[in-house]
Design an enzyme around this catalytic site. Structure first.
Site, PDB file in Angstrom:
ATOM      1  N   HIS A   9      34.756  -5.119  21.377  1.00  0.00           N
ATOM      2  CA  HIS A   9      34.160  -5.548  20.112  1.00  0.00           C
ATOM      3  C   HIS A   9      33.976  -4.352  19.190  1.00  0.00           C
ATOM      4  O   HIS A   9      33.121  -3.496  19.409  1.00  0.00           O
ATOM      5  CB  HIS A   9      32.801  -6.215  20.345  1.00  0.00           C
ATOM      6  CG  HIS A   9      32.891  -7.506  21.105  1.00  0.00           C
ATOM      7  ND1 HIS A   9      31.840  -8.026  21.815  1.00  0.00           N
ATOM      8  CD2 HIS A   9      33.919  -8.380  21.259  1.00  0.00           C
ATOM      9  CE1 HIS A   9      32.203  -9.176  22.374  1.00  0.00           C
ATOM     10  NE2 HIS A   9      33.473  -9.408  22.051  1.00  0.00           N
ATOM     11  N   MET A  51      26.659  -6.829  25.298  1.00  0.00           N
ATOM     12  CA  MET A  51      25.598  -7.780  24.974  1.00  0.00           C
ATOM     13  C   MET A  51      26.211  -9.160  24.741  1.00  0.00           C
ATOM     14  O   MET A  51      27.271  -9.293  24.156  1.00  0.00           O
ATOM     15  CB  MET A  51      24.896  -7.322  23.693  1.00  0.00           C
ATOM     16  CG  MET A  51      23.786  -8.228  23.227  1.00  0.00           C
ATOM     17  SD  MET A  51      22.222  -7.728  23.894  1.00  0.00           S
ATOM     18  CE  MET A  51      21.134  -8.805  22.960  1.00  0.00           C
ATOM     19  N   SER A  57      31.892  -4.740  25.287  1.00  0.00           N
ATOM     20  CA  SER A  57      31.203  -4.701  24.000  1.00  0.00           C
ATOM     21  C   SER A  57      30.311  -3.459  23.955  1.00  0.00           C
ATOM     22  O   SER A  57      30.810  -2.350  24.090  1.00  0.00           O
ATOM     23  CB  SER A  57      30.401  -5.992  23.787  1.00  0.00           C
ATOM     24  OG  SER A  57      29.867  -6.041  22.475  1.00  0.00           O
ATOM     25  N   THR A  58      29.008  -3.623  23.831  1.00  0.00           N
ATOM     26  CA  THR A  58      28.102  -2.483  23.717  1.00  0.00           C
ATOM     27  C   THR A  58      28.246  -1.542  24.911  1.00  0.00           C
ATOM     28  O   THR A  58      28.126  -1.958  26.053  1.00  0.00           O
ATOM     29  CB  THR A  58      26.638  -2.957  23.631  1.00  0.00           C
ATOM     30  OG1 THR A  58      26.531  -3.936  22.601  1.00  0.00           O
ATOM     31  CG2 THR A  58      25.710  -1.801  23.334  1.00  0.00           C
ATOM     32  N   ASP A  81      30.220 -13.417  25.597  1.00  0.00           N
ATOM     33  CA  ASP A  81      31.648 -13.510  25.332  1.00  0.00           C
ATOM     34  C   ASP A  81      32.433 -13.052  26.564  1.00  0.00           C
ATOM     35  O   ASP A  81      32.177 -11.973  27.104  1.00  0.00           O
ATOM     36  CB  ASP A  81      32.015 -12.649  24.123  1.00  0.00           C
ATOM     37  CG  ASP A  81      33.452 -12.853  23.677  1.00  0.00           C
ATOM     38  OD1 ASP A  81      33.991 -13.949  23.918  1.00  0.00           O
ATOM     39  OD2 ASP A  81      34.018 -11.915  23.091  1.00  0.00           O
TER      40      ASP A  81
END
Length: 354
Positions: free
Chosen positions: A202, A295, A176-177, A298
């Protein structure tokens, strides 16, 4: 102003956008708007009095464009930046430019539409800002309402046995991030004979296609956005399209992907948990899972399910993460067999079935 909330500076030449973005930020009790500015010059003046935790930045603005401001900011005073613009869609050079310049996240501006679309947009923006606020920009340079459902809403839990025995190994990766840069480093380092790879990063709709195209132009392996029914082949990496879940399936001894709609899982679609759970179901001990920077949580449950069915699992180390959230949650659950630095991932992937 609360000392516990993340402070956000919104920079956009549209008063309407500044108002909507302010409402979205202030609706989350973990952050609040420090100030708004109509252009980079106003933003610079405001930052002389107070430094925000994160900046939400438009690209097309008068007097100075956002990309120029972003580059100057990162050179002088690195602050996590979320670029929110209509100029960074699929096929645009701007997307690559803002990521290269140092933006932690890239999101689309909220648009009018159905209630659910507005809801999805609001949570997506909040998640992006919070993720950026926790990002370590110096580490990033060094290492070059969504429903909070579980994967049960998309795919039943694995039975404990893979669909069929096979000698084929397959790699699944979730991020993600900070993941766009991390994935770029990994995929660009892989040899042409790398094992088949499926990735959930993401990202919003349309962005994943441009991201895959950029990687394909610089990697030895073939990188493309996944389409329903695509075969997962050696020397290929498939990236889940934004806005849809991607699952690993089997046709005999061959792996394929299924791309489908479905509810948001752990606030995301695509969800890492959905991909990892599907890998647990059909690959079992032949699966190799990596959970990278990001972050939230998930992917933690899905990685544990992979481990429980005999897969090999890795988590990115804290010191090499932009945000040590997803790997940390997976580690807490006992889902991570081995923690590795980002610099080690490509070598591990390349040696998976050798």
């Amino acid at each position: 102003m609360s000392k516990t909330k993340k402070r956000v500076l919104i920079v956009d030449d549209s008063a309407a956008v500044r108002q909507v973005m302010s409402e979205i930020v202030n609706a989350d009790d973990r952050m609040e708007v420090m100030a708004t500015a109509g252009d980079p010059f106003q933003a610079s003046e405001r930052m002389q009095r107070e430094v925000p935790d994160v900046i939400v930045l438009d690209i097309e603005m008068p007097r100075m464009d956002g990309l120029t401001f972003l580059r100057r900011l990162m050179a002088q005073r690195p602050i996590p930046v979320v670029v929110c613009s209509t100029l960074v869609g699929a096929g645009t050079k701007t997307l690559d430019a803002v990521v290269s310049a140092g933006a932690v996240e890239v999101i689309e501006k909220p648009t009018l539409g159905t209630r659910q679309k507005l809801l999805d947009s609001r949570i997506q923006i909040q998640d992006a800002i919070l993720g950026a606020a926790h990002a370590r920009v110096d580490r990033r340079k060094e290492f070059q309402v969504r429903a909070n459902l579980s994967a049960d809403a998309v795919l039943p839990p694995p039975s404990g046995r893979a669909m069929l025995k096979t000698t084929d190994k397959i790699v699944v990766i979730g991020a993600s991030t900070g993941g766009t840069e991390a994935l770029s480093r990994v995929l660009e380092s892989l040899p042409a004979y790398a094992p088949p790879i499926v990735i959930v990063q993401h990202m919003p709709e349309a962005f994943t296609s441009a991201f895959a195209q950029r990687l394909n132009s610089v990697c030895k392996i073939t990188v493309k956005e996944a389409r329903d029914g695509d075969s997962v082949l050696r020397g290929h990496a498939l990236i889940a399209p934004g806005g849809r879940h991607t699952l690993l399936t089997r046709s005999g001894a061959n792996y394929r992907v299924e791309v489908r709609d479905g509810p948001l899982v752990h606030r995301h679609r695509p969800s890492v948990d959905v991909l990892f759970r599907s890998a647990a179901r059909v690959a079992g001990a032949n699966g190799v899972g990596f959970i990278l920077t990001g972050m939230g949580n998930d992917g933690a449950h899905g990685l544990k399910e992979m481990l429980d069915t005999g897969a090999t699992t890795y988590g990115q180390s804290e010191k090499s993460c932009v945000v040590y959230g997803m790997p940390a949650e997976a580690k807490k659950m006992g889902a991570v067999q081995t923690e590795v630095d980002l610099s080690e991932v490509a070598g591990i992937v390349a040696a998976v079935d050798r």
